[in-house]
Write a protein that holds these residues in place. Structure first.
Motif, PDB file in Angstrom:
ATOM      1  N   THR A 189      52.516  52.071  47.484  1.00  0.00           N
ATOM      2  CA  THR A 189      52.968  53.007  48.515  1.00  0.00           C
ATOM      3  C   THR A 189      54.296  52.563  49.125  1.00  0.00           C
ATOM      4  O   THR A 189      54.488  51.374  49.388  1.00  0.00           O
ATOM      5  N   PHE A 190      55.209  53.500  49.325  1.00  0.00           N
ATOM      6  CA  PHE A 190      56.564  53.321  49.853  1.00  0.00           C
ATOM      7  C   PHE A 190      57.553  52.831  48.786  1.00  0.00           C
ATOM      8  O   PHE A 190      58.732  52.628  49.077  1.00  0.00           O
ATOM      9  N   GLY A 191      57.103  52.619  47.568  1.00  0.00           N
ATOM     10  CA  GLY A 191      58.026  52.131  46.539  1.00  0.00           C
ATOM     11  C   GLY A 191      58.043  53.038  45.332  1.00  0.00           C
ATOM     12  O   GLY A 191      57.136  53.831  45.090  1.00  0.00           O
ATOM     13  N   THR A 237      61.676  54.369  55.280  1.00  0.00           N
ATOM     14  CA  THR A 237      63.061  53.971  55.538  1.00  0.00           C
ATOM     15  C   THR A 237      63.490  54.394  56.938  1.00  0.00           C
ATOM     16  O   THR A 237      64.079  53.609  57.691  1.00  0.00           O
ATOM     17  N   ALA A 238      63.184  55.634  57.292  1.00  0.00           N
ATOM     18  CA  ALA A 238      63.559  56.135  58.611  1.00  0.00           C
ATOM     19  C   ALA A 238      62.857  55.368  59.723  1.00  0.00           C
ATOM     20  O   ALA A 238      63.482  54.989  60.722  1.00  0.00           O
ATOM     21  N   LYS A 239      61.573  55.117  59.567  1.00  0.00           N
ATOM     22  CA  LYS A 239      60.825  54.394  60.600  1.00  0.00           C
ATOM     23  C   LYS A 239      61.393  52.996  60.797  1.00  0.00           C
ATOM     24  O   LYS A 239      61.565  52.532  61.929  1.00  0.00           O
ATOM     25  N   ALA A 240      61.700  52.319  59.697  1.00  0.00           N
ATOM     26  CA  ALA A 240      62.194  50.947  59.788  1.00  0.00           C
ATOM     27  C   ALA A 240      63.579  50.880  60.428  1.00  0.00           C
ATOM     28  O   ALA A 240      63.816  50.078  61.331  1.00  0.00           O
ATOM     29  N   ILE A 241      64.502  51.709  59.975  1.00  0.00           N
ATOM     30  CA  ILE A 241      65.884  51.618  60.472  1.00  0.00           C
ATOM     31  C   ILE A 241      65.983  52.104  61.916  1.00  0.00           C
ATOM     32  O   ILE A 241      66.687  51.508  62.735  1.00  0.00           O
ATOM     33  N   LEU A 242      65.246  53.160  62.270  1.00  0.00           N
ATOM     34  CA  LEU A 242      65.283  53.632  63.651  1.00  0.00           C
ATOM     35  C   LEU A 242      64.591  52.638  64.583  1.00  0.00           C
ATOM     36  O   LEU A 242      65.017  52.453  65.724  1.00  0.00           O
ATOM     37  N   TRP A 266      57.218  47.476  54.262  1.00  0.00           N
ATOM     38  CA  TRP A 266      56.136  47.713  55.226  1.00  0.00           C
ATOM     39  C   TRP A 266      56.767  47.862  56.612  1.00  0.00           C
ATOM     40  O   TRP A 266      56.974  46.884  57.317  1.00  0.00           O
ATOM     41  N   PRO A 267      57.077  49.085  57.010  1.00  0.00           N
ATOM     42  CA  PRO A 267      57.839  49.316  58.244  1.00  0.00           C
ATOM     43  C   PRO A 267      57.014  49.268  59.516  1.00  0.00           C
ATOM     44  O   PRO A 267      57.075  50.162  60.355  1.00  0.00           O
ATOM     45  N   PHE A 268      56.236  48.189  59.680  1.00  0.00           N
ATOM     46  CA  PHE A 268      55.366  48.048  60.856  1.00  0.00           C
ATOM     47  C   PHE A 268      55.552  46.668  61.497  1.00  0.00           C
ATOM     48  O   PHE A 268      54.606  45.884  61.577  1.00  0.00           O
ATOM     49  N   PRO A 269      56.741  46.303  62.004  1.00  0.00           N
ATOM     50  CA  PRO A 269      57.886  47.202  62.113  1.00  0.00           C
ATOM     51  C   PRO A 269      58.931  47.053  61.006  1.00  0.00           C
ATOM     52  O   PRO A 269      59.642  48.005  60.714  1.00  0.00           O
ATOM     53  N   ALA A 270      59.071  45.864  60.386  1.00  0.00           N
ATOM     54  CA  ALA A 270      60.210  45.697  59.471  1.00  0.00           C
ATOM     55  C   ALA A 270      59.969  44.577  58.466  1.00  0.00           C
ATOM     56  O   ALA A 270      60.757  43.648  58.358  1.00  0.00           O
ATOM     57  N   SER A 271      58.897  44.668  57.713  1.00  0.00           N
ATOM     58  CA  SER A 271      58.563  43.608  56.770  1.00  0.00           C
ATOM     59  C   SER A 271      58.765  44.051  55.329  1.00  0.00           C
ATOM     60  O   SER A 271      58.736  45.249  55.018  1.00  0.00           O
ATOM     61  N   ALA A 324      47.952  50.053  51.566  1.00  0.00           N
ATOM     62  CA  ALA A 324      48.468  48.709  51.794  1.00  0.00           C
ATOM     63  C   ALA A 324      48.527  47.955  50.470  1.00  0.00           C
ATOM     64  O   ALA A 324      47.698  48.166  49.580  1.00  0.00           O
ATOM     65  N   ILE A 325      49.487  47.043  50.331  1.00  0.00           N
ATOM     66  CA  ILE A 325      49.629  46.306  49.085  1.00  0.00           C
ATOM     67  C   ILE A 325      48.402  45.440  48.813  1.00  0.00           C
ATOM     68  O   ILE A 325      48.076  45.169  47.645  1.00  0.00           O
ATOM     69  N   ALA A 326      47.679  45.029  49.845  1.00  0.00           N
ATOM     70  CA  ALA A 326      46.460  44.251  49.634  1.00  0.00           C
ATOM     71  C   ALA A 326      45.467  45.048  48.789  1.00  0.00           C
ATOM     72  O   ALA A 326      44.889  44.533  47.820  1.00  0.00           O
TER      73      ALA A 326
END
Length: 322
Positions: free
Chosen positions: A8-10, A142-147, A252-257, A307-309
């Motif tokens: 997810t996210f990739g 991307t938006a969540k992380a950068i903002l 993982w944009p929670f917040p920026a990992s 989640a990657i787990a």
């Protein structure tokens, strides 16, 4: 690992078009182009739509919600030949609506902006991430992380003066001392630790009752990924790791990992939990993990889908790690 980018996210191959970030004239043209896609984000929540909240909702540049942007929008890239800009509309106050619980593991509340369709809501990304298409998921992450970075880095780390957005949102510049600041990403190792037919899982305080996942931890300055895997597992569980193999990564944009998924081969099995690190850890057999994922175990709940787990555990169970 085969299929490593299906996490997810990739894997959507977003065209980020970084060469345009310094072209202010072209960016201005794109912002005024009626075909440009505008993505509102409210306090980290993307605007989604559909009965299942399974689509990102883009709005025109004239949409009322965009008037609540505190700073200029961030250029995300191109999707299907259309430019995409993300807008932080967190100054909007949803009067009379539930705004969620601060610090909750997952915020179930949704917010509806006046005048929008009933199914268009600001929703917690964790709650909808597995329903979105790979492209929508990458755009939202991307938006969540950068903002989120802009909200917490508005002042210069060198002199303390207020900084300003530059390079289409991918930089902040200090007018006082001329320092440049760039979005941060924190590397985190997450470990599929195995010993024979079993996998090591643990849980942190504050997680939902019964939820267990893979061990994880931040990579320290001057440390390799392999060393971080061995150190974190030893610190948290007392288990010693020998060989380490890289498997896959996940923004993982929670917040920026950036989660760095690795396979660690245990050289010991005795567990000694550090209560300052985690609440519990245990070995789970392949057979029991299959039951956990099927929801048939009365004691343990599986790692969250998306989640990657969960991604790594499922591939371990299906023998598709290589």
């Amino acid at each position: 690992m085969k299929g490593a980018e299906n996490v997810t996210f990739g894997g959507s191959g977003l065209d980020r078009r970084d060469g345009l970030r310094g072209d202010n004239a072209r960016l201005a043209e794109l912002l005024s182009d009626p075909s440009t896609l505008h993505m509102p984000v409210w306090r980290g929540k993307p605007l989604v739509q559909g009965e299942l909240r399974d689509q990102l909702c883009m709005v025109p540049g004239s949409a009322d919600v965009l008037a609540h942007s505190a700073e200029q929008p961030v250029f995300i890239g191109f999707d299907c030949a259309k430019a995409v800009f993300a807008h932080d509309v967190s100054t909007w106050e949803p009067v009379g609506q539930d705004t969620g619980s601060l610090g909750a593991f997952l915020d179930p509340s949704e917010q509806s902006f006046p005048g929008m369709e009933e199914d268009q809501r600001f929703s917690e990304l964790r709650a909808v991430m597995t329903r979105l298409t790979p492209r929508d998921a990458e755009l939202a992450a991307t938006a969540k992380a950068i903002l989120g970075w802009h909200r917490t880095h508005q002042f210069c780390a060198r002199c303390g003066a207020r900084s300003e957005i530059a390079k289409a949102g991918w930089q902040r510049t200090c007018a006082t001392c001329a320092s440049h600041h760039f979005p941060r990403t924190d590397p985190v190792v997450i470990m599929l630790v195995t010993h024979g037919n079993s996998v090591l899982v643990g849980r942190s305080p504050g997680w939902p009752d019964g939820m267990y996942s893979l061990l994880a931890g931040f990579v320290e300055p001057g440390e390799t990924i392999e060393a971080a895997v061995r150190r974190e597992v030893l610190e948290e569980s007392g288990v010693r790791i020998g060989e380490v193999r890289y498997l896959s990564s996940q923004p993982w944009p929670f917040p920026a990992s950036l989660m760095l998924g690795c396979h660690g081969f245990a050289e010991s099995q005795e567990i000694t939990v550090d209560p300052e690190e985690i609440e519990d850890a245990l070995w789970v057999s392949r057979e029991r993990m299959l039951a956990i994922l099927a929801g048939e175990d009365t004691m343990i709940k599986a790692a969250r889908k998306g989640a990657i787990a969960r991604f790594l555990i499922e591939r371990w169970l299906s023998d598709t790690l290589e």
